[in-house]
Design an enzyme around this catalytic site. Structure first.
Site, PDB file in Angstrom:
ATOM      1  N   THR A 208       4.065   4.104   6.936  1.00 14.06           N
ATOM      2  CA  THR A 208       3.052   5.167   6.790  1.00 14.06           C
ATOM      3  C   THR A 208       3.712   6.413   6.233  1.00 14.06           C
ATOM      4  O   THR A 208       4.896   6.640   6.454  1.00 14.06           O
ATOM      5  CB  THR A 208       2.379   5.522   8.139  1.00 14.06           C
ATOM      6  OG1 THR A 208       1.635   4.411   8.603  1.00 14.06           O
ATOM      7  CG2 THR A 208       1.429   6.704   8.050  1.00 14.06           C
TER       8      THR A 208
ATOM      9  N   ARG B 249      -7.392  -5.736   9.430  1.00 13.77           N
ATOM     10  CA  ARG B 249      -7.006  -4.860  10.555  1.00 13.77           C
ATOM     11  C   ARG B 249      -7.158  -3.390  10.162  1.00 13.77           C
ATOM     12  O   ARG B 249      -6.832  -2.996   9.059  1.00 13.77           O
ATOM     13  CB  ARG B 249      -5.543  -5.136  10.918  1.00 13.77           C
ATOM     14  CG  ARG B 249      -4.934  -4.068  11.814  1.00 13.77           C
ATOM     15  CD  ARG B 249      -3.427  -4.280  11.960  1.00 13.77           C
ATOM     16  NE  ARG B 249      -2.807  -3.261  12.780  1.00 13.77           N
ATOM     17  CZ  ARG B 249      -2.193  -2.177  12.290  1.00 13.77           C
ATOM     18  NH1 ARG B 249      -2.109  -1.986  10.988  1.00 13.77           N
ATOM     19  NH2 ARG B 249      -1.652  -1.297  13.112  1.00 13.77           N
ATOM     20  N   VAL B 250      -7.648  -2.598  11.120  1.00 13.59           N
ATOM     21  CA  VAL B 250      -7.787  -1.151  10.883  1.00 13.59           C
ATOM     22  C   VAL B 250      -6.705  -0.434  11.683  1.00 13.59           C
ATOM     23  O   VAL B 250      -6.584  -0.624  12.894  1.00 13.59           O
ATOM     24  CB  VAL B 250      -9.179  -0.660  11.310  1.00 13.59           C
ATOM     25  CG1 VAL B 250      -9.293   0.851  11.109  1.00 13.59           C
ATOM     26  CG2 VAL B 250     -10.265  -1.379  10.511  1.00 13.59           C
ATOM     27  N   SER B 251      -5.895   0.371  10.985  1.00 15.99           N
ATOM     28  CA  SER B 251      -4.817   1.102  11.661  1.00 15.99           C
ATOM     29  C   SER B 251      -5.338   2.448  12.172  1.00 15.99           C
ATOM     30  O   SER B 251      -6.507   2.790  12.006  1.00 15.99           O
ATOM     31  CB  SER B 251      -3.658   1.324  10.693  1.00 15.99           C
ATOM     32  OG  SER B 251      -3.979   2.353   9.787  1.00 15.99           O
ATOM     33  N   ASP B 252      -4.447   3.228  12.764  1.00 17.80           N
ATOM     34  CA  ASP B 252      -4.809   4.578  13.247  1.00 17.80           C
ATOM     35  C   ASP B 252      -5.051   5.554  12.102  1.00 17.80           C
ATOM     36  O   ASP B 252      -5.795   6.531  12.248  1.00 17.80           O
ATOM     37  CB  ASP B 252      -3.658   5.137  14.095  1.00 17.80           C
ATOM     38  CG  ASP B 252      -2.373   5.229  13.260  1.00 17.80           C
ATOM     39  OD1 ASP B 252      -1.831   4.163  12.888  1.00 17.80           O
ATOM     40  OD2 ASP B 252      -1.943   6.352  12.938  1.00 17.80           O
TER      41      ASP B 252
ATOM     42  N   THR C 110       2.612   8.214  12.777  1.00 15.29           N
ATOM     43  CA  THR C 110       3.196   7.000  12.204  1.00 15.29           C
ATOM     44  C   THR C 110       3.700   6.130  13.351  1.00 15.29           C
ATOM     45  O   THR C 110       4.182   6.649  14.353  1.00 15.29           O
ATOM     46  CB  THR C 110       4.354   7.324  11.239  1.00 15.29           C
ATOM     47  OG1 THR C 110       4.962   6.107  10.816  1.00 15.29           O
ATOM     48  CG2 THR C 110       5.418   8.205  11.864  1.00 15.29           C
ATOM     49  N   GLY C 111       3.588   4.822  13.198  1.00 13.72           N
ATOM     50  CA  GLY C 111       4.029   3.933  14.280  1.00 13.72           C
ATOM     51  C   GLY C 111       2.989   2.851  14.481  1.00 13.72           C
ATOM     52  O   GLY C 111       2.232   2.525  13.564  1.00 13.72           O
TER      53      GLY C 111
ATOM     54  N   GLY D 151      -0.203   1.351  15.063  1.00 16.64           N
ATOM     55  CA  GLY D 151      -1.539   1.932  14.951  1.00 16.64           C
ATOM     56  C   GLY D 151      -2.413   1.712  16.173  1.00 16.64           C
ATOM     57  O   GLY D 151      -3.150   2.616  16.586  1.00 16.64           O
TER      58      GLY D 151
END
Ligand code: GLY
Length: 282
Positions: free
Chosen positions: A153, A181-184, A202-203, A205
């Protein structure tokens, strides 16, 4: 006073320390060029410029050089938040464009400010964004070895002369994830700003989302907590779940804070500290 902080992800080196210098040099160059823009321009222009440059550099996992999902497709996500107007916009799992942050910026002017999947890609085409293949040979090789990094990210948070704060984040995901998939990143957990503070995460999600990290920190600052404490308390809470993520943040007085949970080794960031650019790798 203007302030800018950028990040190039957490743990992206995944043990390849030889790449630390390359990442350091790239972050410094992008920070310097973007900060020069901030001195004559706005927080929005600066965040978009910094993230475009990060997306264009294949060493970072966003835009060109994004990781591939389990079905071999690159799907990218990006978000932009205008703290002054409380306006969040973003794209989720957009495909075949060069700069997802520009799609998020275009959506900030629309009634419906977050679009996903094919409809997000169609929106980009309707707005003149050309077909572009973000896959690099290195990412293809990683995919062929089924090597899923845990994180990646890029992000930027800027405060301009007028006191406006913008936060932005862009990601290629974690690699080999379930398609769709949906990340943060394209949620208020990963990207958030107000008139008082801005955060980009970052990291992992899922963990950032479960913690509502960016919105949680900004809300604490809005309610009167100093940024340093807001980040520290949130990291403590996340540590109780053994979460793995990091973040960059700044407040309306120009203070910057970089946070990371105990489980995370590295956040790659750059900001200006008195007379030099400060970066951090371990
Ligand atoms: N934070 C990036 C991701 O989980 O995809």
């Amino acid at each position: 006073m203007e302030q800018l902080i950028i990040h190039g992800g957490a743990g992206s080196l995944e043990g390849k320390l030889a790449e630390a210098q390359v990442m350091h040099d790239s972050l410094c160059k992008i920070w310097e060029e973007s900060f020069a823009l901030l001195q004559k321009g706005t927080a929005e222009e600066t965040v978009r410029h910094a993230i475009r440059m990060l997306e264009d550099d294949p060493i970072f996992n966003a835009g060109t050089g994004s990781k591939l999902q389990a079905d071999g497709q690159v799907r990218m996500s990006s978000a932009l938040m205008d703290g002054t107007n409380n306006r969040f916009s973003g794209v989720i799992n957009v495909q075949n464009i060069r700069n997802p942050i520009e799609a998020a910026a275009l959506l900030s002017k629309e009634e419906h400010t977050v679009l996903s999947a094919d409809q997000a890609t169609d929106f980009c085409r309707r707005h003149g964004m050309a077909e572009y293949d973000p896959v690099t040979p290195e990412r293809l090789e990683e995919y062929e070895k089924r090597c899923s990094g845990k994180h990646g990210t890029v992000g930027a948070v800027a405060l301009d002369k007028e006191g406006r704060i913008f936060a932005g984040t862009s990601t290629g995901g974690i690699g080999c994830e379930t398609p769709g998939r949906v990340s943060d990143c394209p949620t208020v957990a990963g990207t958030y700003a107000s008139t008082k503070a801005g955060v980009s995460c970052t990291g992992i999600g899922e963990q950032i989302t479960q913690q509502a990290a960016a919105a949680r920190i900004v809300t604490r600052v809005d309610d009167g907590m100093p940024l340093h404490d807001a980040v520290a308390v949130t990291m403590r809470e996340s540590n109780s779940f053994n979460y793995l993520y990091g973040l960059i943040s700044l407040d309306s007085e120009g203070h910057v804070e970089v946070g990371k949970t105990a489980a995370l080794n590295e956040v790659f960031y750059a900001f200006h500290d008195e007379s030099s650019i400060r970066t951090f790798f371990a």
